[in-house]
Design an enzyme around this catalytic site. Structure first.
Site, short mmCIF file in Angstrom:
data_model
loop_
_atom_site.label_atom_id
_atom_site.label_comp_id
_atom_site.label_asym_id
_atom_site.label_seq_id
_atom_site.Cartn_x
_atom_site.Cartn_y
_atom_site.Cartn_z
CE1 TYR A 1 -4.28 -1.79 5.12
CE2 TYR A 1 -3.41 0.07 4.46
CZ TYR A 1 -3.86 -1.07 4.09
OH TYR A 1 -3.91 -1.39 2.66
CD GLU B 1 -2.77 5.14 3.96
OE1 GLU B 1 -2.08 5.44 4.99
OE2 GLU B 1 -3.63 5.75 3.41
CB SER C 1 -0.90 -0.02 1.13
OG SER C 1 -1.51 1.29 1.19
#
Length: 321
Positions: free
Chosen positions: A149, A127, A125
């Site tokens: 996460y 992120e 990801s």
């Protein structure tokens, strides 16, 4: 790229990406197997319902995912299942870590032991990059996760790399930036916006409450991104790739287009609610997908405007029916 007769296993097949990927692989003549959680129930099948009869579904609590992966002996395994809500991960830290990290390790260990020829894809990801001051991020950019996460995805990313380098598995990671579609989960902000625009235009709702309106994201269409995933596993050598459009947009632009699509001004209907703010948020994301273009021949097809129109139209159709 020829596929022949191949078997693919997709974890999280009932999710947004899993459903688009299953559809793509079925079109290419694959035998497709997919896993879903026992806790999901029949209502989770709506994304794959049109082609569910053409694939094999495995219901699991994921504690045995390593054995499932090894027993299936797929040619390709796409590990998409995850606790995927960034905001929820702040108050579900341990379950996010336990699920996202453990499932990745169990699968890789099972493949190494019993199916070392399987080609493995890990859904990493954007992120993982954390705050970047708006600089484009590529495969060599430093990782600075700022949510549970993101931390879990960094762990999975390095596990995938370790199994590739230490044990010789064909294991690749796709570092995907935000990708949306009409199949996005109802709790994600883009689907909330598309739904609210449609509902308000039909007189079914009056306002939409959101958190931070100042973010900018590199948004693409999920149906395009699964093609990049497939292309990675067709390469002779495994590697990691950033998947994104190379362009970003403000959330207010998303609101402009979504509400404008139904003839509304979002300023009259959207409220910024401090209760919905994350403890930490990433102001700007921007991908540098040059490697994917160069080595995979991949590029996004749907434009930002087309994506939003597609999502709002889908919500109008759902509400009208």
């Amino acid at each position: 790229m020829e596929t022949g007769s191949k078997r693919a296993l997709i974890t999280g097949i009932t999710g947004q990406d899993g459903s688009y990927l299953a559809e793509l692989l079925l079109e290419k003549g694959y035998e497709v197997l997919g896993t879903m959680r026992k806790s999901e129930g029949a209502d989770a099948l709506w994304r794959i319902a049109p082609f569910a009869g053409r694939l094999s579904l495995i219901v699991t609590d994921y504690s045995d995912i390593g054995e499932i992966a090894a027993a299936a002996r797929p040619d390709e395994l796409y590990h998409l299942a995850a606790e995927s809500r960034v905001d929820e991960s702040f108050w579900k830290e341990m379950s996010t870590f336990q699920f996202n990290i453990a499932t990745t390790e169990l699968i890789l260990r099972g493949l190494r032991k019993d199916s070392p020829g399987t080609r493995f894809y890990f859904a990493a990801s954007s992120e993982m990059f954390g705050p970047t001051s708006g600089r484009p991020q590529n495969e060599t950019s430093p990782l600075n996760p700022v949510s549970p996460y993101a931390v879990s995805k960094v762990a999975g990313f390095y596990l995938t790399r370790m199994y590739r380098e230490a044990y010789g598995l064909h294991a690749s990671s796709g570092i995907a930036f935000n990708h949306e579609s009409p199949r996005r989960g109802a709790s994600f902000v883009t689907r909330k916006i598309a739904h609210a625009a449609a509902a308000i235009s039909l007189g079914r709702a009056k306002e939409l409450r959101l958190g931070n309106l100042e973010v900018r994201r590199d948004w693409g269409f999920a149906g395009d991104y699964v093609d990049a995933m497939w292309r990675m596993l067709q390469k002779e050598q495994a590697a990691d790739y950033v998947i994104g459009t190379g362009r970003n947009h403000a959330l207010t632009e998303f609101l402009d287009l979504a509400f404008g699509h139904v003839g509304l001004d979002w300023h009259e209907h959207v409220v910024s609610d401090p209760e919905l703010l994350r403890p930490l948020d990433i102001p700007v994301t921007l991908a540098d997908p040059a490697k994917a273009g160069r080595e995979l021949g991949w590029e996004p097809r749907a434009s930002f405007e087309e994506l939003i129109a597609m999502m709002v139209d889908a919500e109008l159709e759902r509400l009208s029916s």
